[in-house]
Scaffold this motif. Sequence first.
Motif, PDB file in Angstrom:
ATOM      1  N   THR A   1      63.388  16.684  25.080  1.00  0.00           N
ATOM      2  CA  THR A   1      63.533  17.639  23.978  1.00  0.00           C
ATOM      3  C   THR A   1      64.943  17.639  23.417  1.00  0.00           C
ATOM      4  O   THR A   1      65.223  18.378  22.489  1.00  0.00           O
ATOM      5  CB  THR A   1      63.190  19.073  24.447  1.00  0.00           C
ATOM      6  OG1 THR A   1      63.919  19.352  25.647  1.00  0.00           O
ATOM      7  CG2 THR A   1      61.710  19.211  24.730  1.00  0.00           C
TER       8      THR A   1
ATOM      9  N   GLU B   1      58.881  18.772  15.195  1.00  0.00           N
ATOM     10  CA  GLU B   1      60.327  18.804  15.016  1.00  0.00           C
ATOM     11  C   GLU B   1      61.003  19.739  16.003  1.00  0.00           C
ATOM     12  O   GLU B   1      62.094  19.449  16.476  1.00  0.00           O
ATOM     13  CB  GLU B   1      60.660  19.322  13.604  1.00  0.00           C
ATOM     14  CG  GLU B   1      60.868  18.213  12.594  1.00  0.00           C
ATOM     15  CD  GLU B   1      60.959  18.793  11.204  1.00  0.00           C
ATOM     16  OE1 GLU B   1      61.687  19.803  11.025  1.00  0.00           O
ATOM     17  OE2 GLU B   1      60.288  18.267  10.308  1.00  0.00           O
ATOM     18  N   ARG B   2      60.382  20.857  16.275  1.00  0.00           N
ATOM     19  CA  ARG B   2      61.079  21.914  16.988  1.00  0.00           C
ATOM     20  C   ARG B   2      60.575  22.129  18.410  1.00  0.00           C
ATOM     21  O   ARG B   2      61.228  22.810  19.181  1.00  0.00           O
ATOM     22  CB  ARG B   2      60.987  23.234  16.207  1.00  0.00           C
ATOM     23  CG  ARG B   2      61.482  23.085  14.755  1.00  0.00           C
ATOM     24  CD  ARG B   2      61.281  24.349  13.951  1.00  0.00           C
ATOM     25  NE  ARG B   2      62.004  25.455  14.533  1.00  0.00           N
ATOM     26  CZ  ARG B   2      63.295  25.688  14.368  1.00  0.00           C
ATOM     27  NH1 ARG B   2      64.017  24.886  13.625  1.00  0.00           N
ATOM     28  NH2 ARG B   2      63.875  26.722  14.945  1.00  0.00           N
TER      29      ARG B   2
ATOM     30  N   ASP C   1      68.502  22.573  26.337  1.00  0.00           N
ATOM     31  CA  ASP C   1      68.881  23.422  25.200  1.00  0.00           C
ATOM     32  C   ASP C   1      69.180  24.850  25.611  1.00  0.00           C
ATOM     33  O   ASP C   1      70.122  25.458  25.133  1.00  0.00           O
ATOM     34  CB  ASP C   1      67.753  23.441  24.153  1.00  0.00           C
ATOM     35  CG  ASP C   1      67.797  22.202  23.282  1.00  0.00           C
ATOM     36  OD1 ASP C   1      68.891  21.641  23.108  1.00  0.00           O
ATOM     37  OD2 ASP C   1      66.736  21.800  22.786  1.00  0.00           O
TER      38      ASP C   1
ATOM     39  N   GLU D   1      56.001  21.288  12.263  1.00  0.00           N
ATOM     40  CA  GLU D   1      56.885  22.267  12.906  1.00  0.00           C
ATOM     41  C   GLU D   1      56.935  22.043  14.426  1.00  0.00           C
ATOM     42  O   GLU D   1      58.017  22.016  15.021  1.00  0.00           O
ATOM     43  CB  GLU D   1      56.393  23.694  12.586  1.00  0.00           C
ATOM     44  CG  GLU D   1      57.138  24.821  13.304  1.00  0.00           C
ATOM     45  CD  GLU D   1      58.302  25.374  12.514  1.00  0.00           C
ATOM     46  OE1 GLU D   1      58.636  24.812  11.439  1.00  0.00           O
ATOM     47  OE2 GLU D   1      58.888  26.386  12.970  1.00  0.00           O
TER      48      GLU D   1
ATOM     49  N   SER E   1      56.235  19.371  23.594  1.00  0.00           N
ATOM     50  CA  SER E   1      55.917  20.781  23.828  1.00  0.00           C
ATOM     51  C   SER E   1      55.351  20.990  25.225  1.00  0.00           C
ATOM     52  O   SER E   1      55.721  21.933  25.927  1.00  0.00           O
ATOM     53  CB  SER E   1      54.912  21.267  22.783  1.00  0.00           C
ATOM     54  OG  SER E   1      55.445  21.167  21.488  1.00  0.00           O
TER      55      SER E   1
ATOM     56  N   MET F   1      62.966  29.912  10.272  1.00  0.00           N
ATOM     57  CA  MET F   1      63.044  30.737  11.474  1.00  0.00           C
ATOM     58  C   MET F   1      63.374  32.172  11.164  1.00  0.00           C
ATOM     59  O   MET F   1      62.787  33.101  11.624  1.00  0.00           O
ATOM     60  CB  MET F   1      64.193  30.176  12.301  1.00  0.00           C
ATOM     61  CG  MET F   1      64.075  30.063  13.795  1.00  0.00           C
ATOM     62  SD  MET F   1      62.598  29.428  14.519  1.00  0.00           S
ATOM     63  CE  MET F   1      62.420  30.530  15.881  1.00  0.00           C
TER      64      MET F   1
ATOM     65  N   LYS G   1      60.403  26.672  20.086  1.00  0.00           N
ATOM     66  CA  LYS G   1      61.205  27.013  18.912  1.00  0.00           C
ATOM     67  C   LYS G   1      60.375  27.100  17.631  1.00  0.00           C
ATOM     68  O   LYS G   1      60.843  27.648  16.642  1.00  0.00           O
ATOM     69  CB  LYS G   1      62.308  25.965  18.724  1.00  0.00           C
ATOM     70  CG  LYS G   1      63.395  26.032  19.792  1.00  0.00           C
ATOM     71  CD  LYS G   1      64.501  25.047  19.457  1.00  0.00           C
ATOM     72  CE  LYS G   1      65.314  24.680  20.671  1.00  0.00           C
ATOM     73  NZ  LYS G   1      66.009  23.403  20.490  1.00  0.00           N
ATOM     74  N   ALA G   2      59.185  26.546  17.659  1.00  0.00           N
ATOM     75  CA  ALA G   2      58.340  26.638  16.471  1.00  0.00           C
ATOM     76  C   ALA G   2      57.952  28.091  16.239  1.00  0.00           C
ATOM     77  O   ALA G   2      57.753  28.846  17.190  1.00  0.00           O
ATOM     78  CB  ALA G   2      57.090  25.776  16.658  1.00  0.00           C
TER      79      ALA G   2
END
Lengths: 217, 217
Positions: free
Chosen positions: B139, A50-51, B54, A47, A136, A1, A55-56
């Motif tokens: 998420t 996971e995020r 989040d 990516e 997402s 990041m 956030k990716a």
Amino acid sequence: MSGSGSGADDGATAPGPQPRRRGRPRRSPQDAGPGTRERILQAARDEFAERGYDKASMRGIAKAAGVDAALVHHYFGTKDDVFAAAIEVSFEPVLAVSAVIGRGGTEGIGERLARYFIGVWENPATRAPLLAVVRSALTNETAAKVLRTFVLRRLLERVAAELDVPDPTFRAELAASHMVGIAILRYVIKAEPLASADPERIIELVAPTLQRYLTQP
Amino acid sequence: MSGSGSGADDGATAPGPQPRRRGRPRRSPQDAGPGTRERILQAARDEFAERGYDKASMRGIAKAAGVDAALVHHYFGTKDDVFAAAIEVSFEPVLAVSAVIGRGGTEGIGERLARYFIGVWENPATRAPLLAVVRSALTNETAAKVLRTFVLRRLLERVAAELDVPDPTFRAELAASHMVGIAILRYVIKAEPLASADPERIIELVAPTLQRYLTQP
């Protein structure tokens, strides 16, 4: 990041001599080598999985693929474009559904579909990218739009084309909604008893539902 | 998110006279007034709905409620606790489902349930907090756990208690999974043709599915 990872020199792998730039050295597309595009897509899927979309980062994807962020831009364009390309590959097994349906006509179509989708979700290799997309799309309008336009429309149209019922796309979508809901409760929320249920039991109960949606006038 | 809000002093909520601190003056719980708890919960629901788990912050919730962050901590504890309290209220209409089921026995239970859930989702006042929970739970593991333990378990057990089928909780969860999937495709992803479909058409097609899951041996 955080900008780590861009530091060093991807240029080290370049074949010929290159003019050194100020700041970050970068690979030009010509010296990225074969398989780079695939490696970037794989990194992007990981990516995003996971995020999540928000956030990716392009930089994180580039780092995981071992390339410079500029190369990711070169191949794919914006983050949205990378996302669309990544999920398109992820959904290949899902979009192969028309082959599953075409085979054998509408008799037993409910069970074949249920078995196919549960199989795709049970396989960790195909589950991860699907989770990435679902996560997402639920939190980001861009990702939702990609899912809506690239994937769902094509998926539903392929299934609908095989059906002989009124409003076949609506019917296909109702069937899809059930599979999406099962995937979310079983694999994302991990709600019991569904999370630990034998896949065969799920298929056994769900197959008649899909059969009805897809074939009953 | 950034560590703001953790700075100081939940001690401000201690009983008895308090020394004035530097920085922002704050309300003590004593002068928060009636309805403060509800106002905080409402603000929390809005914050979680808009931003997801989040990105939601205690400070944002406090600001929207017109109180100090320490007061939010005082009433509810951590961010997880605020979330749990906020979604518990949000799910009250959903948890009232046992009344819907109890009324009239199992005949027509599928249609009553489909109508009830679609009604809850069609109503913007009840939809927003549900969306908040779904988005957050997909998420964030903490949010998923809250949904799993506080809501789903209770919801499923209430429905299961009314059923006379093998594995009633599993059956109830299959029914729930279908409603969750429809909600996600219709209200979150907004996939057509489901997103624009007449609620009555959805109920008409989905009711027999729920009826079968909840009553067929």
